[in-house]
Design a protein around this motif. Structure first.
Motif, PDB file in Angstrom:
ATOM      1  N   GLU A 254       0.843  -1.192   0.000  1.00 13.46           N
ATOM      2  CA  GLU A 254       0.000   0.000   0.000  1.00 13.46           C
ATOM      3  C   GLU A 254       0.885   1.253   0.000  1.00 13.46           C
ATOM      4  O   GLU A 254       2.049   1.209   0.399  1.00 13.46           O
ATOM      5  CB  GLU A 254      -0.909   0.009   1.232  1.00 13.46           C
ATOM      6  CG  GLU A 254      -1.938  -1.098   1.259  1.00 13.46           C
ATOM      7  CD  GLU A 254      -2.957  -0.962   0.142  1.00 13.46           C
ATOM      8  OE1 GLU A 254      -3.287   0.202  -0.212  1.00 13.46           O
ATOM      9  OE2 GLU A 254      -3.397  -1.997  -0.406  1.00 13.46           O
ATOM     10  N   PRO A 255       0.341   2.379  -0.453  1.00 10.91           N
ATOM     11  CA  PRO A 255       1.125   3.620  -0.439  1.00 10.91           C
ATOM     12  C   PRO A 255       1.660   3.925   0.955  1.00 10.91           C
ATOM     13  O   PRO A 255       0.925   3.874   1.942  1.00 10.91           O
ATOM     14  CB  PRO A 255       0.110   4.683  -0.886  1.00 10.91           C
ATOM     15  CG  PRO A 255      -0.904   3.929  -1.684  1.00 10.91           C
ATOM     16  CD  PRO A 255      -1.010   2.581  -1.042  1.00 10.91           C
ATOM     17  N   GLY A 256       2.950   4.223   1.040  1.00  9.47           N
ATOM     18  CA  GLY A 256       3.587   4.547   2.301  1.00  9.47           C
ATOM     19  C   GLY A 256       4.037   3.357   3.108  1.00  9.47           C
ATOM     20  O   GLY A 256       4.787   3.510   4.079  1.00  9.47           O
ATOM     21  N   GLU A 257       3.615   2.145   2.720  1.00 11.49           N
ATOM     22  CA  GLU A 257       3.985   0.953   3.492  1.00 11.49           C
ATOM     23  C   GLU A 257       5.459   0.616   3.328  1.00 11.49           C
ATOM     24  O   GLU A 257       6.122   0.235   4.295  1.00 11.49           O
ATOM     25  CB  GLU A 257       3.117  -0.219   3.013  1.00 11.49           C
ATOM     26  CG  GLU A 257       3.315  -1.512   3.809  1.00 11.49           C
ATOM     27  CD  GLU A 257       2.412  -2.623   3.295  1.00 11.49           C
ATOM     28  OE1 GLU A 257       2.712  -3.801   3.592  1.00 11.49           O
ATOM     29  OE2 GLU A 257       1.417  -2.328   2.607  1.00 11.49           O
ATOM     30  N   GLN A 258       5.979   0.762   2.097  1.00 10.27           N
ATOM     31  CA  GLN A 258       7.392   0.517   1.824  1.00 10.27           C
ATOM     32  C   GLN A 258       7.933   1.697   1.015  1.00 10.27           C
ATOM     33  O   GLN A 258       7.751   1.738  -0.199  1.00 10.27           O
ATOM     34  CB  GLN A 258       7.582  -0.793   1.052  1.00 10.27           C
ATOM     35  CG  GLN A 258       7.227  -2.045   1.824  1.00 10.27           C
ATOM     36  CD  GLN A 258       7.521  -3.313   1.023  1.00 10.27           C
ATOM     37  OE1 GLN A 258       8.279  -3.300   0.049  1.00 10.27           O
ATOM     38  NE2 GLN A 258       6.908  -4.416   1.445  1.00 10.27           N
ATOM     39  N   PRO A 259       8.580   2.655   1.655  1.00  7.20           N
ATOM     40  CA  PRO A 259       9.045   3.857   0.936  1.00  7.20           C
ATOM     41  C   PRO A 259       9.942   3.543  -0.259  1.00  7.20           C
ATOM     42  O   PRO A 259       9.854   4.219  -1.284  1.00  7.20           O
ATOM     43  CB  PRO A 259       9.797   4.644   2.016  1.00  7.20           C
ATOM     44  CG  PRO A 259       9.153   4.207   3.297  1.00  7.20           C
ATOM     45  CD  PRO A 259       8.816   2.752   3.107  1.00  7.20           C
ATOM     46  N   ASP A 260      10.812   2.526  -0.122  1.00  7.76           N
ATOM     47  CA  ASP A 260      11.697   2.225  -1.245  1.00  7.76           C
ATOM     48  C   ASP A 260      10.911   1.670  -2.431  1.00  7.76           C
ATOM     49  O   ASP A 260      11.259   1.906  -3.595  1.00  7.76           O
ATOM     50  CB  ASP A 260      12.798   1.265  -0.835  1.00  7.76           C
ATOM     51  CG  ASP A 260      12.275  -0.073  -0.331  1.00  7.76           C
ATOM     52  OD1 ASP A 260      11.113  -0.128   0.124  1.00  7.76           O
ATOM     53  OD2 ASP A 260      13.023  -1.065  -0.393  1.00  7.76           O
ATOM     54  N   PHE A 261       9.814   0.943  -2.153  1.00  7.03           N
ATOM     55  CA  PHE A 261       8.954   0.460  -3.231  1.00  7.03           C
ATOM     56  C   PHE A 261       8.274   1.645  -3.917  1.00  7.03           C
ATOM     57  O   PHE A 261       8.198   1.705  -5.150  1.00  7.03           O
ATOM     58  CB  PHE A 261       7.897  -0.497  -2.686  1.00  7.03           C
ATOM     59  CG  PHE A 261       6.929  -0.993  -3.731  1.00  7.03           C
ATOM     60  CD1 PHE A 261       7.214  -2.132  -4.473  1.00  7.03           C
ATOM     61  CD2 PHE A 261       5.744  -0.325  -3.983  1.00  7.03           C
ATOM     62  CE1 PHE A 261       6.343  -2.580  -5.441  1.00  7.03           C
ATOM     63  CE2 PHE A 261       4.863  -0.760  -4.950  1.00  7.03           C
ATOM     64  CZ  PHE A 261       5.162  -1.896  -5.678  1.00  7.03           C
ATOM     65  N   ASP A 262       7.785   2.588  -3.122  1.00  2.00           N
ATOM     66  CA  ASP A 262       7.133   3.773  -3.695  1.00  2.00           C
ATOM     67  C   ASP A 262       8.106   4.547  -4.579  1.00  2.00           C
ATOM     68  O   ASP A 262       7.735   5.042  -5.658  1.00  2.00           O
ATOM     69  CB  ASP A 262       6.615   4.687  -2.586  1.00  2.00           C
ATOM     70  CG  ASP A 262       5.487   4.038  -1.783  1.00  2.00           C
ATOM     71  OD1 ASP A 262       4.903   3.055  -2.271  1.00  2.00           O
ATOM     72  OD2 ASP A 262       5.209   4.522  -0.672  1.00  2.00           O
ATOM     73  N   THR A 263       9.359   4.653  -4.131  1.00  2.00           N
ATOM     74  CA  THR A 263      10.379   5.343  -4.933  1.00  2.00           C
ATOM     75  C   THR A 263      10.619   4.619  -6.246  1.00  2.00           C
ATOM     76  O   THR A 263      10.710   5.241  -7.312  1.00  2.00           O
ATOM     77  CB  THR A 263      11.692   5.444  -4.138  1.00  2.00           C
ATOM     78  OG1 THR A 263      11.461   6.183  -2.937  1.00  2.00           O
ATOM     79  CG2 THR A 263      12.770   6.138  -4.958  1.00  2.00           C
ATOM     80  N   ALA A 264      10.715   3.289  -6.172  1.00  5.62           N
ATOM     81  CA  ALA A 264      10.936   2.505  -7.393  1.00  5.62           C
ATOM     82  C   ALA A 264       9.760   2.640  -8.357  1.00  5.62           C
ATOM     83  O   ALA A 264       9.948   2.747  -9.574  1.00  5.62           O
ATOM     84  CB  ALA A 264      11.159   1.039  -7.039  1.00  5.62           C
ATOM     85  N   LEU A 265       8.547   2.650  -7.825  1.00  3.48           N
ATOM     86  CA  LEU A 265       7.357   2.755  -8.681  1.00  3.48           C
ATOM     87  C   LEU A 265       7.306   4.101  -9.391  1.00  3.48           C
ATOM     88  O   LEU A 265       6.746   4.211 -10.492  1.00  3.48           O
ATOM     89  CB  LEU A 265       6.098   2.554  -7.835  1.00  3.48           C
ATOM     90  CG  LEU A 265       4.758   2.491  -8.581  1.00  3.48           C
ATOM     91  CD1 LEU A 265       4.753   1.342  -9.584  1.00  3.48           C
ATOM     92  CD2 LEU A 265       3.607   2.348  -7.589  1.00  3.48           C
ATOM     93  N   ALA A 266       7.896   5.124  -8.789  1.00  6.30           N
ATOM     94  CA  ALA A 266       7.903   6.461  -9.392  1.00  6.30           C
ATOM     95  C   ALA A 266       8.984   6.616 -10.450  1.00  6.30           C
ATOM     96  O   ALA A 266       9.044   7.660 -11.117  1.00  6.30           O
ATOM     97  CB  ALA A 266       8.106   7.519  -8.305  1.00  6.30           C
ATOM     98  N   ASP A 267       9.818   5.600 -10.646  1.00  5.19           N
ATOM     99  CA  ASP A 267      10.870   5.682 -11.649  1.00  5.19           C
ATOM    100  C   ASP A 267      10.272   5.907 -13.040  1.00  5.19           C
ATOM    101  O   ASP A 267       9.242   5.327 -13.370  1.00  5.19           O
ATOM    102  CB  ASP A 267      11.695   4.379 -11.643  1.00  5.19           C
ATOM    103  CG  ASP A 267      12.940   4.498 -12.489  1.00  5.19           C
ATOM    104  OD1 ASP A 267      12.824   4.380 -13.727  1.00  5.19           O
ATOM    105  OD2 ASP A 267      14.028   4.699 -11.933  1.00  5.19           O
TER     106      ASP A 267
END
Length: 963
Positions: A254-267
């Protein structure tokens, strides 16, 4: 004359049936064109051995996932469908995996939900017959039609004939509309398929151009909205899990659950829908974070290997695996085997590979089960191919490289697929190279081998006119990796056309030669072959000039386009007066055309004014450059008010240009305002269409950083430069072929901004990285990138000096001088100004190490060079000569040559004074330094300053301070 009609039949496929009597033919004629309806239910037929497959999720044709994030584009396309024009053509371009085919399928489905519409895709094999069928003078239609043509570039000739025929039809019945949607990766006004359709009316008339809604394709962007990306990723994972009985318990955070995942998704790479769906599928078997850590090409390779393994498992039992692999590879490389000659073609191919009297029953059965043709099979129908293209390309590479014999014979295999598949095969092979052969960043053996195959293919077939032309037409507009191959192809195509043409060239021959020469000039310029590029561009202008004298209405636009091209080539070689003359003539032609047809030619006039402004600036014609740039902005602002989606990007580009010319005249606040507006436009566009406009936003941010710095807003300048680097770093990770040169330029700019804030170590790191990138680029293509390397070395030297690394600074500055000296020996007009600048820089670093005689020699040579250059172009060079004289005075003073220092310093003031008086804001900082040195050297020599020279300057300085 008998009635002609269009009727709609069938549930799985739509058919246009046209019937009628024709005096030229006699008797009744019936013509049937099947429309492939990917949006209809029960599209895919499976054999009993074909289990569900993850590629069904990836293929746009299967419509496995709902379309998300394309509401804006669908709304725009519905407006196009329903406007009052009876026949209209619209084009969409986008990179691989951007979703243009999926968007078109959705549009077809929604169109058929409206009363009276039939919609679908037209197969390439049917286009030529379509062109013949629509040569009727009248047609009565029972339905409005939406006809989609994918891979438009591979079908340009048939499309041109078809559109010419459509343009001659009488008005359609009230309420009936025909819409033709063209899909392709890229398009150029100057060459290639789009130029063939819109760039010249030779062989047709203006009526074809009138069919186009706009004379530039719509660039489809990626998905910028992060919630949409997450939704696509989740949908792909859910579909992949549904294909297996006991999937692993994998969920998208979910959004905010894994910050590094959120960063990767924004690539940026995940703005590409295909990259998102591939990652979603891989999330079934690995952690979501691990799936997103893969580059999308690595993900494609993983899925391609899975598909090869699945193919063997389903269809390879009891057969010869090597033979089956080769048949599969050949089928994919040629863009799909035809049913009618399937056995004959594969038998001949296997014999060519060394199999004698090969049995093919199992292989033919396997291919037909794995790749069933469309349900409405006709004489020209082909087996389907693996979709999406990216997976098919990765499969071909793995199949070719996995077998030593296939790898060794790859160029010959590619040649045979081209002979068989023609345009489809050429498009498939060039897409493969474009996607997977990029040796600039982190080169691999695979990438080197792909380029080697391409080079060998061209070398082996350089006398095969048809094959060379096929490949040349399929080449991308610009590519670092394919630049050499593209230039070789453009050269061969031109030479073959020149040989074919008769001594008395007709209009068609001349027009084609001119178009090929323009294309060749661009290819040569990209490789740094500037003299050859100039020769090609000059000859193109000569051909178009001859044609325009005979048929001005048809060929003046082509002449203007080629003159702009010539101006750029002349400028690259330092022929600035000639470049200005060419750019001026181009503007005159476009201005005349725009008076007659403003909708068609005002955009070209604005672009040409931008080019003219650059040429005027190079000659020091600053007011004229500002006037041209201002007019370009005004034109594009009006165009953008009427059609913001189409012209806001062009307006932003002109605003960037305008900012530079305002800055040259010292109008720094106005320059900052223009640059800021440009950034705002590009940022708004990039939020909606990041793939299309993030590169432009990065350029604009670089410019903004410089103008902020000029006004002392250094923190803001650093922020803009940092953002530009971050954008270009991400773009270069996704597409190093296109964006590594831009990243190096942004790093240079960032280093300067960091230095201004005292961040010297950071500045040195940025400048060092820029040099490393450009050194790699220059090793691959020295003619093109050695000048850029020299620029970065000069910059690096300054930052090394700031940290006291003086020996390293001299080494960098010396290498820069060596590169520029070598370039100037070959092309003095282009590189003597850079050599003079570099010698100035070297003199400063030599002085810092106490090498005062060497510093004096370097500074003296810089003055001598600029004095000679100023004889030809005083307005452009005299301010620089003043700077070199000021530097020379400092070096002379260090050696106790006081009178010489005073003489040089006074001349510097004399040269700079008229420019300061005329444009005080532009030159006040420089004037302060030069005047201060002169007064200091007067005092050292115990001489009174020249009051007639000094007093007007001091008065002007006082006026500026009071303001």
């Amino acid at each position: 004359m008998a009635e002609r009609s269009v009727s709609v039949q069938g549930s799985a496929n739509q058919s246009i049936i046209i019937t009628g009597d024709h005096n030229q033919v006699g008797g009744a004629v019936e013509f049937r064109i099947p429309l492939v309806r990917h949006h209809a239910p029960a599209r895919r037929r499976r054999g009993p051995q074909t289990p569900p497959n993850v590629l069904d999720i990836l293929s746009a044709h299967n419509k496995a996932l709902s379309l998300q994030g394309r509401e804006r584009e669908l709304s725009m396309l519905h407006e196009w469908l329903n406007n009052n024009t009876d026949i209209s053509v619209f084009a969409i371009t986008a990179s691989a995996g951007s979703g243009k085919t999926r968007l078109a399928i959705e549009l077809c489905e929604q169109a058929e939900q409206q009363t009276g519409w039939a919609a679908g895709f037209v197969r390439s094999d049917d286009l030529a017959e379509l062109a013949r069928a629509f040569k009727f003078a009248q047609a009565n239609w029972s339905h409005s039609l939406l006809l989609v043509v994918d891979y438009a570039g591979a079908n340009a000739q048939a499309l041109a004939q078809w559109l010419d025929a459509l343009s001659q039809l009488d008005d359609l019945a009230d309420g009936i509309r025909v819409r033709i949607l063209l899909l392709e990766r890229e398009a150029s006004k100057e060459a290639g398929w789009w130029h063939k359709l819109t760039g010249s009316a030779l062989g047709s008339d203006q009526a074809r151009l009138d069919l186009f809604t706009q004379l530039e394709p719509y660039a489809l962007a990626g998905l910028s909205d992060i919630p949409v990306r997450r939704a696509v990723l989740c949908a792909a994972l859910n579909e992949a899990q549904a294909l297996v009985s006991h999937p692993q318990a994998s969920t998208i955070p979910e959004p905010g659950e894994q910050p590094d995942f959120d960063t990767a998704l924004a690539d940026p790479q995940f703005g590409n829908p295909l990259a998102l769906v591939m990652a979603g599928i891989l999330c079934r078997d690995m952690s979501p974070r691990a799936a997103l850590s893969l580059h999308y090409l690595a993900a494609a390779e993983k899925l391609a290997q899975r598909e090869i393994d699945r193919f063997y498992k389903c269809f390879g039992e009891g057969g010869d695996a090597t033979k089956l692999a080769h048949c599969l590879c050949f089928h994919l490389l040629c863009g799909g085997l035809r049913i009618t000659d399937l056995r004959q073609t594969l038998s001949a191919e296997l014999v060519a590979m060394g199999w004698h009297s090969p049995g093919l029953d199992k292989e033919l059965l396997a291919l037909q089960q794995a790749f069933p043709p469309a349900a409405d099979a006709g004489e020209t129908v082909r087996l389907s191919t693996t979709q999406p293209d990216l997976i098919a390309e990765a499969m071909c590479i793995q199949l070719l490289q996995s077998d030593r014999e296939r790898s060794l014979k790859a160029p010959d295999i590619l040649a045979r697929t081209l002979k068989y598949g023609e345009e489809l095969a050429a498009a498939a092979q060039v897409r493969l190279l474009q996607d997977f052969a990029c040796p600039v960043s982190q080169p691999t053996a695979q990438q080197a081998q792909l380029l080697q195959w391409a080079e060998q293919l061209v070398e082996n077939n350089q006398h095969n006119r048809e094959l060379i032309e096929l490949l040349n037409n399929a080449m991308p507009l610009s590519s670092v990796a394919l630049a050499e191959v593209a230039c070789k192809l453009a050269t061969l195509t031109y030479q073959q056309e020149q040989t074919k043409a008769e001594s008395q060239l007709n209009e068609a021959d001349l027009a084609r030669l001119a178009m090929l020469l323009n294309n060749l000039a661009a290819r040569q310029s990209e490789l740094g072959q500037r003299e050859a590029a100039l020769a090609s561009a000059t000859e193109a202008v000569e051909h178009y000039s001859a044609l325009a004298e005979i048929r001005p209405d048809t060929f003046l636009p082509d002449l203007a386009m080629s003159l702009n091209n010539l101006a750029n080539r002349q400028s690259e070689l330092g022929q600035r007066e000639a470049a200005l003359a060419s750019a001026t003539e181009a503007v005159e032609h476009y201005r005349a055309q725009a008076l007659v047809r403003p909708d068609a030619f005002l955009p070209n006039l604005a672009a040409s004014l931008n080019n003219l402004a650059n040429r005027q600036s190079e000659l020091g014609q600053r007011e004229a450059a500002l006037a041209s740039a201002t007019e370009a902005v005004e034109l594009r602002r009006k165009l953008a008010q009427a059609r913001p989606d189409a012209f806001f990007p062009d307006l932003a580009g002109s605003l960037n240009n305008l900012a530079s010319f305002l800055s040259e005249l010292g109008q720094r606040e106005a320059a900052l305002a223009s640059a800021t507006e440009a950034v705002e436009h590009y940022r708004a566009q990039a939020q909606v269409r990041p793939d299309a406009f993030l590169p432009d936003l990065a350029i604009s941010l670089n410019n903004l950083a410089s103008f902020l710095s000029d006004l002392g807003q250094r923190e803001a300048a650093l922020a803009s430069a940092t953002e530009a680097v971050e954008l270009r770093r991400k773009l270069a990770q996704a597409r190093p072929d296109a964006f590594l040169p831009n990243l190096a330029a942004s790093l240079n700019n960032l280093a300067n901004r960091q230095s201004e804030l005292g961040q010297r170590e950071a500045a040195l790191a940025s400048a060092t990285e820029a040099v490393e990138l450009r050194r790699k680029l220059a090793q691959a293509r020295p003619d093109a990138f050695l000048p850029d390397l020299a620029t970065s070395l000069n910059n690096l030297a300054n930052h090394q000096s700031e940290l006291g690394q003086r020996e390293a600074a001299i080494a960098s500055a010396t290498e820069a001088v060596e590169h520029y000296r070598a370039q100037a020996q070959v092309r003095p007009d282009a590189f003597l100004p850079d050599l003079a600048m570099s010698l100035n820089n070297l003199a400063n670093h030599q002085s810092e190490l106490g090498q005062r005689e060497a510093a004096l020699a370097s500074a003296t040579e810089a003055v001598e060079l600029r004095r000679k250059l100023a004889l030809a172009r005083p307005d452009a060079i005299l301010p620089d000569l003043a700077g070199s004289l000021n530097n020379l005075a400092n070096r002379q003073s260090e050696l106790g040559l006081r009178e010489a220092a005073l003489f040089s310093s006074k001349e510097a003031v004399q040269l700079l004074s008229p420019y300061f008086i005329k444009w005080p804001e532009a030159y006040k900082s420089w004037m302060g330094i030069v005047l201060g040195n002169y007064l200091r050297y007067c005092e050292a020599a115990d001489q009174e300053p020249d009051s007639e020279l000094v007093l007007p300057i001091i008065e002007k300085i006082n006026e500026l301070e009071q303001e």
